[in-house]
Every structure is written in structure tokens, then in C-alpha cells.
Design a protein around this motif. Structure first.
Motif, short mmCIF file in Angstrom:
data_model
loop_
_atom_site.label_atom_id
_atom_site.label_comp_id
_atom_site.label_asym_id
_atom_site.label_seq_id
_atom_site.Cartn_x
_atom_site.Cartn_y
_atom_site.Cartn_z
N ALA A 264 1.14 -1.10 -0.19
CA ALA A 264 -0.02 0.21 -0.07
C ALA A 264 0.74 1.46 -0.12
CB ALA A 264 -0.90 0.03 1.07
N ARG A 265 2.02 1.40 0.94
CA ARG A 265 2.79 2.34 1.00
C ARG A 265 3.85 2.71 -0.38
NH1 ARG A 265 3.30 4.56 5.71
NH2 ARG A 265 2.86 3.31 7.97
N GLU A 266 3.49 1.41 -1.13
CA GLU A 266 4.67 1.63 -1.99
C GLU A 266 3.87 2.47 -3.63
OE1 GLU A 266 8.38 1.07 -3.39
OE2 GLU A 266 7.49 0.94 -1.32
N ILE A 267 2.26 1.59 -3.95
CA ILE A 267 1.50 2.32 -4.46
C ILE A 267 1.31 3.52 -3.99
CG2 ILE A 267 -1.12 2.11 -4.78
CD1 ILE A 267 -0.36 -0.73 -4.54
N THR A 268 1.00 4.17 -2.63
CA THR A 268 1.51 5.10 -2.44
C THR A 268 1.42 6.62 -2.99
OG1 THR A 268 -0.56 4.89 -0.61
CG2 THR A 268 0.15 7.39 -1.07
N ASP A 269 3.00 6.08 -2.91
CA ASP A 269 4.45 6.59 -3.09
C ASP A 269 4.48 6.70 -4.90
OD1 ASP A 269 5.58 6.92 -0.91
OD2 ASP A 269 6.90 5.44 -0.63
N ALA A 270 4.22 5.78 -5.54
CA ALA A 270 4.01 5.70 -7.38
C ALA A 270 3.22 6.84 -7.71
CB ALA A 270 3.45 4.25 -7.40
N PHE A 271 1.71 7.10 -6.76
CA PHE A 271 1.16 7.95 -7.21
C PHE A 271 1.66 9.76 -6.83
CE2 PHE A 271 -2.45 4.63 -7.61
CZ PHE A 271 -2.72 5.20 -8.29
N ILE A 272 2.39 9.50 -5.33
CA ILE A 272 3.06 11.10 -5.73
C ILE A 272 4.26 11.13 -7.03
CG2 ILE A 272 4.43 11.79 -3.62
CD1 ILE A 272 2.13 10.13 -1.32
N ALA A 273 5.69 10.20 -7.08
CA ALA A 273 6.23 10.30 -7.29
C ALA A 273 5.34 10.80 -9.56
CB ALA A 273 7.38 9.23 -8.38
N GLU A 274 3.90 10.64 -9.88
CA GLU A 274 3.88 10.70 -10.60
C GLU A 274 2.82 12.28 -10.73
OE1 GLU A 274 4.15 9.24 -14.05
OE2 GLU A 274 5.77 8.43 -12.61
N ASP A 275 3.07 12.76 -9.37
CA ASP A 275 2.28 14.45 -9.53
C ASP A 275 1.14 14.03 -8.97
OD1 ASP A 275 2.74 16.98 -9.09
OD2 ASP A 275 2.29 17.60 -10.64
N ILE A 276 -0.04 13.22 -8.23
CA ILE A 276 -1.09 12.59 -8.53
C ILE A 276 -0.74 12.53 -6.70
CG2 ILE A 276 -3.02 10.99 -8.41
CD1 ILE A 276 -1.63 9.96 -11.11
#
Length: 393
Positions: A264-276
Motif C-alpha cells: 500500500a505504501r509503495e502504491i501511494t508513493d508511486a502516485f505521488i511520484a507521478e504528481d498525483i
């Protein structure tokens, strides 16, 4: 002394304030609830709605500050749910000649079923003259019960809006410009998300009908009245009732030994890295009604559960059941199911099935991880999220 408050000349708020209520039909009400009722002093003294029965004494005390309750001649029941209608029998004991009006046929039938009352039915376009004022009625069925209606006083330019535009927000202040605006709109959004959300099409009809009215004040059945931010709350309802979303992600999960949490944390970070913009919500720590609040305007919703006894975790199942009951329009949302397992990946696959049933777009199968995710598998998970985002561009 429990004070009545004059919200407009000869129109008084006489409701009840429930400071300590923390649950309403499974929706967490961390700021309490108000049961708003309004007393109109005219040739026919008119009461619009009442209060929950446990607040009858408080409600009647406020009426007595303004007028002898025996002088009430008209009671308008905009909604028959018991937090609105619960004190009607007590008022009729004090004002036995008062006539009760409700939406026909649903409101009439519900009041008869609840209290055995003789009720006058009204429909959209009907009017009632009470002296200097003529009140008009607008039925809004299924916003959020079949009996709901609005009452409008053209003389005052006041819309008594029932559950529309309400908030579960206990406060001694009666107007939108007297409280913290951010908190007010947050509570209005949470109210919509957990009560009105299933009825977007019906809310649209109500908005269109109300748009024809000249409104100076919206007198809600819960929370604050709107006088300074009417255009803003109407615009919010327009967006919410047409299921508009923002470029935002909500990641919801529960975990047993942190493997699903790491995903879940990795998914969250992935969205944040894409400016979402993204929020991470553990359902053990976040009430499901607050998850719905965050989800209501989110473009992406990721839900994760490990497998427990061949099932998803009960906490995640409870959230998905609650979400399904609110029937959000998910056809334009992107869903992602994920989770860890030991013997068989049944939990995350059940999450996938629930998201599919709720009509999310599901670009990839459930993402599963046996035992503990490696750095390599977490990197692959981030790559999958990036690919999903790129395909939605």
C-alpha cells in the motif's frame, strides 16, 4: 436558558443541538449533529420540522421563548425520518388543532405509519398561504428518502432545504459565515458522501428546480444555514451529484504482518511520484465514512487485503460493503486490487471481484504477493502503477 435564534424577521431557529452523537447509520459524526426546526410567526404560526424525540424538551423550550406552542396552526414535515419528525406527537399534544402537511403520498403514508396521524398531502407546485407569506412546496424524492421535500418562502427568499446542503456539525452558530469555512465544507462533503451520494440523479433534479428560485438564505435541517456561500455550496453539489473527480488517489488497506501495508505504501508513493495527490488509509485507523469522504472525488482507488481463512479481511469487506450500499458511479474511476497471501491469493482476488461488481475500470488483475515483498517486487509494483497512470493520460 436554551436560546431560540431569529434567522430572519419573524423566523426563528428552534431546533436541538446533539453535541455528543458520534454515529448516524454507520456514519461517524465526530462533530455531533443539529436537528434544525424553524418557527414562522405569521397569521398562522407555522413550524417547519421538529427534532429527534430525545431532544423534545429542548426543542419545546426554544419554541416557548418565541410563542405559546398552543398557537401553532401549521406543521410542515419536510422529511419523516425520526431525527426530523420525532417531536411531532409532543407538539400536537400542545397544539391539538394544528394541521400537519407532508409530501404526498410517501410522507403522508410514513407519518400515518409512524404516529397514526391525519396528514394533509402536498405535491410540487402546491402552495399554502399562512398570512403575509405563501409557502410553496417542491418534492425531492430520494434525496434521500421517498418523502423528502423542500419548502420555499418567496416573501423571505428562504429555502427550507431539508437534507439538501446539510452537515452533521453541532455548533451554537447558525450561519455559514460564523464558523470555520474549511470545516463547514468538509462536513458538507462528508454528509453528501455518506447520505446523498446514491441519489445523484435525484439531486440534479432538485438543483435544477431550486435554480429557478430567488434564494437569499438556505435553511438546512442539519448544521449551519447558508447565506454567504450559497453559490459555492450549490457549485459543490453540482460537482458531487455529477460524480466529478480530481486527479487524486485513495489507497485503502488492512494488513496482518505488514506485507500488504508495504504494498500500500509503495502504491501511494508511486502516485505521488507521478504528481498525483494521494492519501493512505488503514481501515483499522480510519472510519469507513471518512474513507468514502476521501474517495468521493478520487480518480484512482486502490484497495488491499491479505488472505485470512480463504477470505479478505473483515475490515476490508466491511468497507466494500458500505461503499456498495452508497452506490457511487465508479465507471470513470480506476480501481486496483492488491494484497499478500501465504497459501492462496484469495483475499486480493475477492477485492478485485468487489471492485468489478462496483463497476470500476480495472486495467490489471489483482496484484498479489506471497509472503514478504522483495525490493524487486515493490519496484515492479511501482512500475505497474506508473503504467496504469500513463494509460489514463
Amino acid at each position: 436558558m436554551l436560546n431560540a435564534i431569529e434567522i430572519s424577521p419573524d423566523i426563528w431557529w428552534v431546533g436541538g443541538i446533539d453535541w455528543n452523537e458520534r454515529s448516524f447509520h454507520g456514519y461517524s459524526t465526530e462533530r455531533g449533529i443539529t436537528y434544525n426546526a424553524y418557527l414562522i410567526l405569521d397569521e398562522k404560526v407555522t413550524l417547519i420540522d421538529t427534532a429527534k424525540s430525545s431532544f423534545t424538551d429542548e426543542f419545546i423550550q426554544r419554541i416557548k421563548q418565541v410563542v405559546d406552542p398552543s398557537k401553532i396552526e401549521v406543521i410542515i414535515a419536510n422529511h419523516i425520518e425520526m431525527d426530523h419528525s420525532g417531536s411531532i406527537p409532543a407538539i400536537l399534544e400542545l397544539a391539538p388543532n394544528a394541521k400537519v402537511y407532508a409530501s404526498a403520498p410517501a410522507g403522508v403514508n410514513e407519518l400515518r405509519a409512524h404516529f397514526g396521524l391525519d396528514v394533509e398531502g402536498v405535491k410540487t407546485g402546491d402552495t399554502l398561504n399562512i398570512g403575509k407569506r405563501t409557502l410553496s412546496f417542491l418534492q425531492t424524492p430520494f434525496v434521500h428518502w421517498p418523502d423528502n421535500m423542500l419548502t420555499y418562502s418567496e416573501a423571505d427568499k428562504i429555502l427550507f432545504s431539508n437534507d439538501c446542503f446539510g452537515q452533521h456539525f453541532a455548533t451554537t452558530k447558525r450561519f455559514d459565515d460564523e464558523v470555520d469555512t474549511c470545516e463547514l465544507f468538509r462536513q458538507a462533503k462528508k454528509y453528501y458522501a455518506n447520505i446523498v451520494l446514491p441519489y445523484g440523479a435525484q439531486a440534479q433534479k432538485a438543483l435544477k428546480a431550486a435554480a429557478a428560485l430567488d434564494i437569499r438564505l438556505i435553511a438546512t435541517s442539519h448544521g449551519c444555514c447558508w447565506r454567504s456561500h450559497i453559490d459555492e455550496i450549490v457549485a459543490k453539489y453540482q460537482a458531487w451529484s455529477t460524480y466529478q473527480t480530481e486527479n487524486k488517489a485513495v489507497v485503502v488497506f488492512d494488513s496482518m504482518w505488514h506485507s500488504t501495508e508495504r504494498m500500500a505504501r509503495e502504491i501511494t508513493d508511486a502516485f505521488i511520484a507521478e504528481d498525483i495527490s494521494a492519501v493512505l488509509l488503514d481501515v483499522k485507523a480510519t472510519h469507513i465514512s471518512d474513507v468514502i469522504l476521501e474517495m468521493m472525488d478520487a480518480r484512482y482507488v486502490a484497495v488491499g487485503s491479505p488472505t485470512l481463512n480463504s477470505n479478505m479481511l473483515p475490515t476490508v469487506a466491511g468497507f466494500l460493503t458500505y461503499m456498495r450500499g452508497l452506490a457511487p458511479n465508479n465507471s470513470h474511476r480506476v480501481g486496483l486490487a492488491f494484497g499478500s497471501y501465504g497459501w492462496a491469493p484469495l483475499g486480493p482476488k475477492q477485492v478485485y471481484d468487489e471492485l468489478e461488481r462496483a463497476k470500476f475500470q480495472l486495467p490489471v488483475p489483482a496484484i498479489t504477493q506471497q509472503w514478504i515483498p522483495s525490493e524487486e517486487s515493490l519496484a515492479e509494483l511501482q512500475a505497474t502503477v506508473r503504467k496504469i497512470i500513463a494509460e489514463q493520460a
